[in-house]
Design an enzyme around this catalytic site. Structure first.
Site: not given
Length: 240
Positions: A56-58
């Site tokens: 997942l994106d940060k």
């Protein structure tokens, strides 16, 4: 970021895997030249043999699958490859948009360094379905179902519909401010500077469904983190 106890973010655990609710601002993998905590580091401290099955994106929060052994990692990875894992995200987008199973099928080209673009000539297949869940005056809560797994897929597909995620400045979004929705009796002193309601783009991996190595169907729902829940609460109070 406050210290994170890995046990506190576990949503599901059995002999083969974990599903965790990744907090926002926590990188999935270690970042170069960065000594901040990462999910992989927290996971390895808790269970050294674990392997993270996807990313997942940060800034994105929500459900993420972690395998405890190589067999489970291969099983889940193959399900991702064959698009057998169902992922549901929730996003708060700017403006009012009436999406009903809107299917966006636009190829995405990964240009490196966290940059992607729509490219029919060079991009890889990317498909997402969008359905509006709740409408506010300035925003819409949307369910997003990515049928493929490209970098920034949901974010860029929404941007092509002029429906950028709130706070997603990379795709033209603006930080959501309380002054926008609470116009009456909203004042700041001269010394105060208004802060965004949510300090990231408003995207949450709400649910993940797959089959474990024993053949049992697993469906896990990840509750909203505090910042996302507070954003929606303010919208319901002041922007309905």
């Amino acid at each position: 970021m406050k210290p994170i106890n890995f046990k506190d973010i576990i949503l599901f655990e059995d002999d083969n895997l974990f599903v965790v609710n990744k907090p926002p601002f926590l990188a999935t993998l270690d970042e170069r030249n960065n000594y901040e905590p990462s999910l992989i580091r927290l996971t390895k401290e808790y269970f050294p043999e674990a392997q993270i099955c996807h990313r997942l994106d940060k800034e994105t929060s929500g459900a993420l699958i972690i395998a405890k052994n190589p067999e489970t990692y291969r099983s889940v990875s193959m399900q991702f490859e064959h698009r057998k894992v169902e992922k549901i995200y929730h996003a708060v987008i700017e403006g009012t948009h009436q999406f009903k199973e809107l299917d966006i099928n636009l190829p995405i080209l990964n240009e490196g360094k966290e940059k992607v673009k729509i490219s029919r000539a060079q991009g890889k297949r990317a498909e997402t379905q969008f359905t509006s869940i709740k409408f506010f005056r300035h925003f819409t809560l949307v369910e997003c179902k990515p049928l493929t797994g490209r970098m920034h897929q949901i974010r860029i597909h929404l941007a092509t519909q002029r429906a950028v995620i709130a706070g997603d400045e990379s795709y033209g979004g603006k930080p959501p401010m309380l002054s926008l929705i609470k116009k009456k009796n909203y004042k700041l002193s001269e010394e105060e500077e208004e802060q965004p309601i949510i300090k990231r783009f408003a995207l949450h991996a709400y649910q993940v469904s797959f089959v474990d190595p024993t053949g049992v169907a697993v469906c896990i729902h990840a509750p909203y983190p505090k910042d996302f829940a507070a954003f929606l609460k303010l919208l319901e109070r002041y922007d309905s």
